[in-house]
Design an enzyme around this catalytic site. Structure first.
Site, PDB file in Angstrom:
ATOM      1  CD  GLU A 231     -58.508 -68.431 -40.428  1.00 16.94           C
ATOM      2  OE1 GLU A 231     -59.092 -67.491 -40.904  1.00 16.94           O
ATOM      3  OE2 GLU A 231     -58.342 -68.582 -39.207  1.00 16.94           O
ATOM      4  CG  HIS A 273     -38.671 -68.679 -29.194  1.00 19.33           C
ATOM      5  ND1 HIS A 273     -39.320 -69.880 -29.108  1.00 19.33           N
ATOM      6  CD2 HIS A 273     -39.597 -67.758 -29.539  1.00 19.33           C
ATOM      7  CE1 HIS A 273     -40.593 -69.689 -29.381  1.00 19.33           C
ATOM      8  NE2 HIS A 273     -40.793 -68.422 -29.656  1.00 19.33           N
ATOM      9  CG  LEU A 293     -55.274 -82.676 -45.558  1.00 18.02           C
ATOM     10  CD1 LEU A 293     -55.471 -81.186 -45.741  1.00 18.02           C
ATOM     11  CD2 LEU A 293     -56.567 -83.337 -45.080  1.00 18.02           C
ATOM     12  CB  ALA A 296     -55.113 -88.990 -45.643  1.00 11.38           C
ATOM     13  N   GLY A 297     -55.477 -89.423 -49.074  1.00  7.27           N
ATOM     14  CA  GLY A 297     -56.453 -89.666 -50.137  1.00  7.27           C
ATOM     15  C   GLY A 297     -57.413 -88.518 -50.386  1.00  7.27           C
ATOM     16  N   PRO A 301     -56.804 -79.101 -53.906  1.00  6.30           N
ATOM     17  CG  PRO A 301     -58.742 -77.845 -54.161  1.00  6.30           C
ATOM     18  CD  PRO A 301     -58.091 -78.842 -53.278  1.00  6.30           C
TER      19      PRO A 301
END
Lengths: 606, 399
Positions: A231, A273, A293, A296-297, A301
């Protein structure tokens, strides 16, 4: 295999109704995988000592409710997991209580809106104890074919559609409860399904991060790949990327990242700010997460819609390399028994009704009285007497009849505190008894000597009129078969002291252009009886009875008019006593005739 | 998160012993005049007047006036109140004592995964942004309070020396106390200044973000929360918030002017993926919205009406994942009612509707949506077999 929730998981649920609902969902899953219910106890102080009944198949299992976690685990020592459904203001206390119990290794908190500080304290406490604190705001945890904690997975048909009855090869970690079922479904459609799916909770700082669960999945040989659904915000994805890239991992990592839309939202939607500087290095943005990501492999998608094909590619690779074998689907699956309502809706059963009604129906948006919607009656000017007509005699009475009934009700609503009904109500009110019981006390006084003569009076007057009896024949018949004529005679009123209520009612009814055979007959009877003794006059009961029979009400309903109208007075007396804070009544000695034997010696027991 | 305006933010800081200038928040000139009669400092001090609204760049907009006396402060208040800036009307003005100072510093406390972090810099104002490396940090685990020594060490690291190092350490300690006790998620004072009259540190400004979820243990939070982005909430947004506060489950709505793709998705997670998909396809979002947790159908109806009222929209995305327990039929019932009302008001002309959803009573819900075609809606309905965000692709391909 699975992580966090497995075949040995035994659960205590902390909380009330929401927890019971979850237990029901969990029981559905247990039934699907043909295992006993994994919920052993509830902790909910208000219901301590009671049991909650959880449907399992077509049966019901009674699960005990305890006051504390300690009591629950003492009585059910196999409990090792707690699900927390307590309200946000008490959730931390409940979570701590569970973590501090030696039996419990996993605490999963479903409660939403838990303060951030409380969640952090719970997470820190769990880490210190070497336990898992999952959540808050977790939708639950489900291990295919093994264990369901919470409502994750949805309804029974969705569990079946998502093939959750048998294990697959994909682990799932999601912050979004709403997307958990979607991912599970995708894993079952594009691959062989899941091992374990974990709702980690959507809060900014959940108790456990992706990395802790990735480690567990890495150590679970059945899990071949893990799908992460993130998220907006936080840095859990960057940490996961760091973990994944740190060394060669056995599991494949697939991740969808959300929050790209933030890049193109109007500037005003971010607050400006100096602290926003913190994000300027890019940490926490979707772009940064996605890049980290990928670097890192992990497979990332571009959109959520592309997740399915990505999972499919990964699964096909796993199949090709022989790491997984195509799953064998079970020949048959248990079907959740339908409730009677569901079966009836599907025209599968017929049930003989227990009772039958012909007057009212409230299954729609409002009650109908003999078919007429209540609000429409109101709006078209109908009144309470019409409702009485519909419910007691199944007919829409005329305006004129309604006026008669209204007058009867008003004249008999109350006759002072001395009549037995009012007196009984007052007595009960003074004894501190509640409204409905006190009114009931007054109501049960209604009988042959008080108000309850209406039905009988109506019955006998009608009998006489129907059989064209003369007054003399009638009086002789009554004397021989029944005794005094109901509706005739008054304790205090007489010819010299006439009853104004009766005069009023008779006068009004006689002024109308209607036939009143019963009333006319009753008045003729009065002429004869009052001539014999001047208090043998037609009383209110008798007048009401005659008039109501004349306008067509069934004799069996007649006492109802007295009960209904007098209830108004009885309620008034109860409220009146309450308002005065009346004290308990004790009868004065001088009002009692003590006819009992004088004091005497008790003989020795033989 | 819940943003708090400067006045109540300063109030909270004052409660924990932080020096703040004298200030009053007024909604009219009359109020200020009355306060002037009761407060000596308003008559004696130099004053600053600022529009007390969740507005960015107030300086540029002329909504901050400095170096005033009471008369000119009254004039400034009169001029500001009622001024219309975009969708916002200025309703409040904060009038505070001007603090003559030379030095400006920076202090903040923010929430981190492990606990919190205290930030201190010996520069302040806009200078801190261009010298971010001068900000020094002290990380604290949750439940841990900073020691006097660690605070002083932090202060010295940030370049403070002598008695000022101790004062700054003390200031940061009070900031932490306020942060911790008030369930804050972010506190920032920029600048912290040295008051010339007595050499004490004073907070000239307050950025305060509180944890709205902790409201139950703060009965003294008697102020309203402000929008977190640089504008106030619109009328429609406030109306949806009012509904949200009343119901089980949630409905959320934020307007984005100028967009043509309206969002009406279910679920906090899915709604962002849907928004992402719109942006990825080059679409322009007209709003952010979301409903979840099996809200009552009337609440979803209110949300739908607001979404349909967005100006210039071409597509409405009624997306959603496979729900856990949100009743699809019931919540769609609310959406359908909202659509019908909007159509009756002539709002649905040339608007295409795209639906994708699963979950309890999905078949009944989707069938009810499909039936809208017969009522003249341009509606396209898909079930769980269509991947989540594919309706966005379809919507934005159609010309």
């Amino acid at each position: 295999m699975s992580i966090l929730a497995n075949k040995d998981t035994r659960v205590v649920i902390q909380g009330g109704q929401a927890g019971v609902n979850a237990a029901r969902r969990m029981a559905e899953f247990c039934y699907l995988i043909k295992r006993p219910l994994n919920v052993e106890a509830f902790v909910y102080p208000p219901d301590a000592g009671k049991t909650n009944e959880i449907p399992y198949g077509s049966g019901l299992i009674a699960i005990p409710v305890y006051k504390t976690i300690a009591e629950a685990t003492k009585n059910h020592p196999s409990i090792n997991t707690s699900l927390v459904y307590i309200g946000a203001d008490r959730a931390m206390k409940g979570g701590m209580e569970a973590l501090d119990d030696a039996h419990i290794k996993v605490v999963s908190m479903i409660t939403e809106g838990v303060p951030e500080k409380d969640a952090k304290l719970l997470g820190a406490h769990a880490r210190k104890l070497g336990k898992v604190f999952n959540g808050p705001s977790s939708i639950g945890i489900i291990s295919a074919g093994a264990c369901r904690l919470g409502v994750i997975g949805g309804a029974f048909d969705n569990l079946v559609l998502s093939k959750l009855y048998r294990e697959g090869s994909f682990g799932v970690i999601t912050k979004s409860g709403g997307l958990s079922n979607e991912i599970i479904w995708i894993c079952s459609q594009f691959a062989d399904g899941i091992t374990t799916a974990i709702g980690i909770g959507g809060d900014a700082y959940p108790g456990t991060d992706y990395v802790s669960y990735l480690e567990m999945f890495e150590n679970d040989p059945q899990t071949k790949a893990v799908v992460i659904v993130g998220e907006m915000g936080g840095d859990l994805e960057e940490r996961a990327a760091e973990w994944y890239g740190a060394k060669k991992r056995r599991v494949k990592l697939i991740a969808v990242v959300s929050g790209f839309c933030q890049e193109s939202l109007p500037k005003g939607m971010k607050f400006g700010h100096a602290g926003a500087k913190e994000g300027m290095k890019g940490e926490g943005s979707a772009r940064s997460k996605s890049d980290a990501l990928k670097k890192a492999g992990a497979l990332v998608p571009p959109t959520f819609g592309a997740l399915g094909p990505a999972i499919k590619d990964t699964y096909e690779e796993l199949l090709k390399s022989g790491q997984v074998k195509a799953p064998v689907e079970p020949a048959s699956l248990p079907k959740l028994p339908k409730t009677v309502e569901e079966a009836m809706k599907a025209d599968e059963v017929m049930v003989a009704p227990l009772i039958r009604t012909t007057i009212s129906d409230d299954r729609g948006d409002e009650p109908c009285y003999d078919g007429y919607p209540a609000s429409e009656l109101i709006n078209k000017g109908y009144e309470i007497p019409h409702v009485i007509g519909l419910l007691w005699d199944k007919r829409l009475i005329s305006k004129q009849e309604a006026e008669i009934i209204k007058r009867i009700m008003m004249l008999s609503a109350d006759h002072g505190p001395c009549v037995s009904g009012a007196y009984a109500t007052i007595l009960a009110a003074c004894a501190g008894i509640g409204l409905s019981q006190s009114v009931a006390a007054g109501m049960i006084m209604i009988g042959p000597r008080f108000g309850g003569a209406v039905t009988d009076a109506g019955r006998f007057f009608k009998y006489a009129v129907d059989n064209k009896m003369s007054v003399d024949e009638f009086l002789a018949y009554m004397k021989k078969n029944h005794g005094p004529v109901p509706g005739i005679g008054h304790r205090v009123k007489s010819l010299r002291n006439p009853d104004k209520r009766v005069k009023e009612l008779v006068g009004y009814v006689k002024s109308l252009p209607i036939k009143t055979p019963c009333l006319d007959f009753a008045l003729q009877v009065e002429q004869v009886t009052a001539a014999k003794k001047d208090n043998l006059i037609l009383n209110v009961d008798g007048t009401m009875a005659a008039v109501l029979v004349d306008i067509g009400f069934p004799v069996d309903s007649l006492n109802g008019f007295f009960i209904l109208s007098r209830t108004i007075g009885l309620i008034g007396h109860w409220v009146d006593q309450k308002r005065q804070e009346s004290r308990l009544i004790r009868l004065f000695d001088y009002l009692v005739n003590y006819a009992a034997p004088k004091r005497r010696e008790v003989p020795p027991l033989k | 998160m819940a943003k708090v305006l400067e006045g109540p933010g300063m109030g909270l800081m004052k409660k924990w012993g932080i020096n703040v200038p004298n200030y009053v928040v007024v909604t009219s000139v009359d109020e200020l005049t009355k306060l002037g009669q009761a407060n000596e400092w308003l008559k004696k001090s130099k004053l600053v007047a600022k529009a007390h609204e969740a507005l960015g760049s107030r300086f540029k907009l002329g909504l901050v006036k400095v170096d005033l006396d009471f008369k000119t402060a009254e004039a400034a208040t009169k001029e500001m109140i009622g001024r219309q800036v975009g969708s916002i009307t200025v309703t409040q003005v904060i009038v505070s004592e001007m603090i003559p100072h030379k030095e400006e510093y920076y202090c903040a406390v923010k929430s981190t995964r492990e606990g919190s972090e205290i930030l201190v810099a010996n520069c302040g104002g806009i200078e801190v942004e261009s010298n971010w490396e001068r900000v020094k940090r002290l990380c604290l685990e949750v439940g841990q309070a900073p020691s006097a020594e660690s605070l002083e060490k932090l202060s010295k690291e940030a370049g403070f020396a002598g008695p000022l190092a101790k004062k700054m350490a003390d200031f940061a300690g009070k900031m932490f106390a306020c942060f911790d006790n008030e369930d804050a998620q972010y506190l920032e004072v920029n600048p912290v200044v040295v008051r010339e009259s007595d050499g004490e540190l004073v907070a000239l400004d307050a950025v305060t973000l509180l944890d709205g979820d902790a409201k139950f243990r703060h009965p003294d939070w008697n102020f309203a929360f402000a929008a977190e982005f640089g504008r106030a909430y619109s009328k429609n947004e406030m109306e949806v918030m009012a509904v949200d506060s009343k119901i089980k489950g949630s409905v959320k709505f934020i307007e984005i002017p100028g967009g043509d793709t309206a969002m009406l998705p279910a679920g906090g997670g899915a709604s962002v993926y849907y928004s992402d998909a719109v942006v990825a396809r080059g679409g322009k979002l007209a709003n952010y919205a979301e409903y979840s947790g099996d809200p009552p159908d009337w609440a979803v109806e209110v949300l739908t009406e607001k979404v349909c009222s967005l100006p210039g929209i071409k597509n409405i995305i009624v997306g959603g994942a496979i729900a856990n327990f949100t009743d699809v039929k019931k919540t769609f019932g609310g959406i359908i009612n909202g659509f019908r009302k909007a159509k009756a008001d002539g709002k649905m002309n040339n608007v295409k509707i795209w639906v994708r959803r699963g979950g309890p009573r999905e078949k009944e819900g989707l069938d009810a949506m499909r039936a809208l075609k017969d009522e003249g809606f341009d509606i396209n309905v898909f079930d769980r077999n269509t991947p989540l965000t594919d309706i966005v692709d379809k919507a934005l391909q159609v010309k």
